[in-house]
Scaffold this active site. Sequence first.
Site, PDB file in Angstrom:
ATOM      1  N   GLY A  63      -8.662   2.394  -2.508  1.00 19.39           N
ATOM      2  CA  GLY A  63      -7.424   1.897  -3.105  1.00 19.39           C
ATOM      3  C   GLY A  63      -7.766   1.064  -4.311  1.00 19.39           C
ATOM      4  O   GLY A  63      -8.779   1.283  -4.962  1.00 19.39           O
ATOM      5  N   ASN A  64      -6.924   0.074  -4.515  1.00 16.04           N
ATOM      6  CA  ASN A  64      -7.066  -0.765  -5.697  1.00 16.04           C
ATOM      7  C   ASN A  64      -7.941  -1.958  -5.306  1.00 16.04           C
ATOM      8  O   ASN A  64      -7.463  -3.019  -5.010  1.00 16.04           O
ATOM      9  CB  ASN A  64      -5.631  -1.118  -6.106  1.00 16.04           C
ATOM     10  CG  ASN A  64      -5.540  -2.398  -6.867  1.00 16.04           C
ATOM     11  OD1 ASN A  64      -6.484  -2.799  -7.533  1.00 16.04           O
ATOM     12  ND2 ASN A  64      -4.394  -3.011  -6.758  1.00 16.04           N
ATOM     13  N   GLY A  71     -10.550  -1.652  -2.795  1.00 18.61           N
ATOM     14  CA  GLY A  71     -11.329  -1.457  -1.578  1.00 18.61           C
ATOM     15  C   GLY A  71     -11.739  -0.012  -1.423  1.00 18.61           C
ATOM     16  O   GLY A  71     -11.078   0.885  -1.943  1.00 18.61           O
ATOM     17  N   GLY A 109     -11.056   6.955   2.085  1.00 17.26           N
ATOM     18  CA  GLY A 109     -10.133   6.754   0.965  1.00 17.26           C
ATOM     19  C   GLY A 109     -10.499   5.491   0.214  1.00 17.26           C
ATOM     20  O   GLY A 109     -11.345   4.728   0.655  1.00 17.26           O
ATOM     21  N   ASP A 116       1.459  -7.487   2.177  1.00 12.91           N
ATOM     22  CA  ASP A 116       1.171  -6.191   1.550  1.00 12.91           C
ATOM     23  C   ASP A 116       1.651  -5.040   2.429  1.00 12.91           C
ATOM     24  O   ASP A 116       0.918  -4.090   2.699  1.00 12.91           O
ATOM     25  CB  ASP A 116      -0.345  -6.081   1.277  1.00 12.91           C
ATOM     26  CG  ASP A 116      -0.672  -5.020   0.234  1.00 12.91           C
ATOM     27  OD1 ASP A 116      -1.865  -4.694   0.079  1.00 12.91           O
ATOM     28  OD2 ASP A 116       0.271  -4.496  -0.397  1.00 12.91           O
TER      29      ASP A 116
HETATM   30  N1  LIG Z   1      -8.613   1.511   9.864  1.00 13.28           N
HETATM   31  C1  LIG Z   1      -8.464   2.664   9.164  1.00 13.28           C
HETATM   32  N2  LIG Z   1      -8.577   3.866   9.791  1.00 13.28           N
HETATM   33  C2  LIG Z   1      -8.428   5.017   9.103  1.00 13.28           C
HETATM   34  N3  LIG Z   1      -8.159   5.103   7.776  1.00 13.28           N
HETATM   35  C3  LIG Z   1      -8.037   3.935   7.103  1.00 13.28           C
HETATM   36  C4  LIG Z   1      -8.180   2.658   7.747  1.00 13.28           C
HETATM   37  N4  LIG Z   1      -7.991   1.679   6.811  1.00 13.28           N
HETATM   38  C5  LIG Z   1      -7.737   2.318   5.642  1.00 13.28           C
HETATM   39  N5  LIG Z   1      -7.770   3.663   5.803  1.00 13.28           N
HETATM   40  C6  LIG Z   1      -7.563   4.676   4.761  1.00 13.28           C
HETATM   41  O1  LIG Z   1      -8.267   4.270   3.594  1.00 13.28           O
HETATM   42  C7  LIG Z   1      -7.423   4.356   2.454  1.00 13.28           C
HETATM   43  C8  LIG Z   1      -7.777   3.264   1.486  1.00 13.28           C
HETATM   44  O2  LIG Z   1      -7.392   2.016   2.066  1.00 13.28           O
HETATM   45  P1  LIG Z   1      -7.245   0.714   1.119  1.00 13.28           P
HETATM   46  O3  LIG Z   1      -6.624  -0.360   1.945  1.00 13.28           O
HETATM   47  O4  LIG Z   1      -8.548   0.431   0.461  1.00 13.28           O
HETATM   48  O5  LIG Z   1      -6.257   1.157  -0.048  1.00 13.28           O
HETATM   49  P2  LIG Z   1      -4.683   1.379   0.006  1.00 13.28           P
HETATM   50  O6  LIG Z   1      -4.075   0.565   1.117  1.00 13.28           O
HETATM   51  O7  LIG Z   1      -4.423   2.847   0.050  1.00 13.28           O
HETATM   52  O8  LIG Z   1      -4.197   0.826  -1.404  1.00 13.28           O
HETATM   53  P3  LIG Z   1      -4.404  -0.658  -2.017  1.00 13.28           P
HETATM   54  O9  LIG Z   1      -5.883  -0.906  -2.120  1.00 13.28           O
HETATM   55  O10 LIG Z   1      -3.718  -0.544  -3.341  1.00 13.28           O
HETATM   56  O11 LIG Z   1      -3.758  -1.626  -1.097  1.00 13.28           O
HETATM   57  C9  LIG Z   1      -5.997   4.218   2.994  1.00 13.28           C
HETATM   58  O12 LIG Z   1      -5.077   4.946   2.184  1.00 13.28           O
HETATM   59  C10 LIG Z   1      -6.082   4.795   4.395  1.00 13.28           C
HETATM   60  O13 LIG Z   1      -5.700   6.158   4.397  1.00 13.28           O
HETATM   61  C1  LIG Z   2      -7.522  -5.571  11.362  1.00 12.95           C
HETATM   62  C2  LIG Z   2      -7.564  -5.838  10.202  1.00 12.95           C
HETATM   63  C3  LIG Z   2      -7.661  -6.127   8.794  1.00 12.95           C
HETATM   64  C4  LIG Z   2      -6.936  -7.178   8.234  1.00 12.95           C
HETATM   65  C5  LIG Z   2      -7.072  -7.479   6.869  1.00 12.95           C
HETATM   66  C6  LIG Z   2      -7.914  -6.698   6.067  1.00 12.95           C
HETATM   67  N1  LIG Z   2      -8.122  -6.893   4.690  1.00 12.95           N
HETATM   68  C7  LIG Z   2      -7.523  -7.870   3.894  1.00 12.95           C
HETATM   69  C8  LIG Z   2      -6.908  -7.484   2.681  1.00 12.95           C
HETATM   70  C9  LIG Z   2      -6.947  -6.047   2.244  1.00 12.95           C
HETATM   71  O1  LIG Z   2      -7.716  -5.252   2.715  1.00 12.95           O
HETATM   72  N2  LIG Z   2      -6.051  -5.628   1.296  1.00 12.95           N
HETATM   73  O2  LIG Z   2      -6.124  -4.295   0.850  1.00 12.95           O
HETATM   74  C10 LIG Z   2      -6.302  -4.202  -0.586  1.00 12.95           C
HETATM   75  C11 LIG Z   2      -7.785  -4.320  -0.900  1.00 12.95           C
HETATM   76  O3  LIG Z   2      -8.450  -3.209  -0.356  1.00 12.95           O
HETATM   77  C12 LIG Z   2      -6.284  -8.437   1.879  1.00 12.95           C
HETATM   78  C13 LIG Z   2      -6.250  -9.778   2.259  1.00 12.95           C
HETATM   79  C14 LIG Z   2      -6.878 -10.177   3.435  1.00 12.95           C
HETATM   80  F1  LIG Z   2      -6.885 -11.466   3.815  1.00 12.95           F
HETATM   81  C15 LIG Z   2      -7.521  -9.234   4.248  1.00 12.95           C
HETATM   82  F2  LIG Z   2      -8.121  -9.647   5.367  1.00 12.95           F
HETATM   83  C16 LIG Z   2      -8.599  -5.626   6.641  1.00 12.95           C
HETATM   84  F3  LIG Z   2      -9.386  -4.869   5.831  1.00 12.95           F
HETATM   85  C17 LIG Z   2      -8.477  -5.329   7.992  1.00 12.95           C
END
Ligand SMILES: Nc1ncnc2c1ncn2[C@@H]1O[C@H](COP(=O)(O)OP(=O)(O)OP(=O)(O)O)[C@@H](O)[C@H]1O
Ligand SMILES: C#Cc1ccc(Nc2c(C(=O)NOCCO)ccc(F)c2F)c(F)c1
Length: 273
Positions: A17-18, A20, A15, A130
Amino acid sequence: LDLKAEDLKHLKELGAGNGGTVSQVMHITTKTLMAKKIIHIDANPSVRKQILRELQILHDCNSKYIVSFYGAFMSDADISMCMEYMDVGSLDNIYKKKGPVPLEIVGKITLAVLEGLNYLYENHRIIHRDVKPSNILVNSKGQIKICDFGVSGQLINSIADTFVGTSNYMSPERIQGASYSVRSDVWSVGITLMELAMGRFPFPPDGSQLTVLELLQHIVNEPAPRLPTGEFPEDFDDFVQQCLIKVVSERPSPNELLVRIFGEIFFYGTFLN
Ligand SMILES: Nc1ncnc2c1ncn2[C@@H]1O[C@H](COP(=O)(O)OP(=O)(O)OP(=O)(O)O)[C@@H](O)[C@H]1O
Ligand SMILES: C#Cc1ccc(Nc2c(C(=O)NOCCO)ccc(F)c2F)c(F)c1
Ligand SMILES: [Mg+2]
């Protein structure tokens, strides 16, 4: 386990997001499935080095309510963060596919999120910043864990500089520019629990479409949203109301909410059983 790009085999995209992009990868030598998040940061090398240094704190964030962290590395202008792969995915995708989350599951989610937030704050003085359904992940062992919390101040700043990110889950005080506190996270927990229990984002009450600005004004100027009357047990309604107290000094902290849950028997009678 020092991670490098060439140690990982890309399997599939999970996936985006905004800001990542997250994909499922295999760590070749250990045969470990991981989720790798890539965040594009156009910042100078010293800022990028500081982010990597601050991310090392994640190695000390050990809780069953926090997604495990394997390591982070730079590849040109991108930061890659490797973490535990949660095979059922995030709560936003789950409720959008399966509909409103049953209350006994909402109870389990509530405990996991509050325990995770409390662990981060009490042990590492980390405020999540967040909390929302997409940052609460589930695996097929039925474990619920949080991720994407603000462990690195420099990464928080770099993301804020590069991407627009007014979160819909932001507390009134945060929208008005006040500093973050753990109680701001509790507001986001309240909105998140409502959304999961109702199966839709709870603003505005009549479900009409608001622009971002109208939504932020609504959160600041209108009374906190309420669960539809009569559709949910009183203790759940009351719990959500506590999370959504608009005056931050009167809003409980994660710790106070946990004490309340464990302190009062009546929680065992309903949504937390
Ligand atoms: N550790 C993980 N294991 C499985 N899926 C994950 C994991 N981390 C993120 N995802 C999936 O990846 C998608 C994108 O994650 P990401 O944090 O980039 O964006 P988001 O949280 O959906 O939105 P935003 O970037 O606006 O915070 C998530 O919606 C989630 O479904
Ligand atoms: C386990 C674990 C874990 C903790 C933090 C982040 N990522 C981030 C994000 C983050 O991923 N925010 O999501 C929006 C951008 O995709 C923002 C601030 C920060 F200090 C982090 F370490 C991560 F990945 C995984
Ligand atoms: Mg996320």
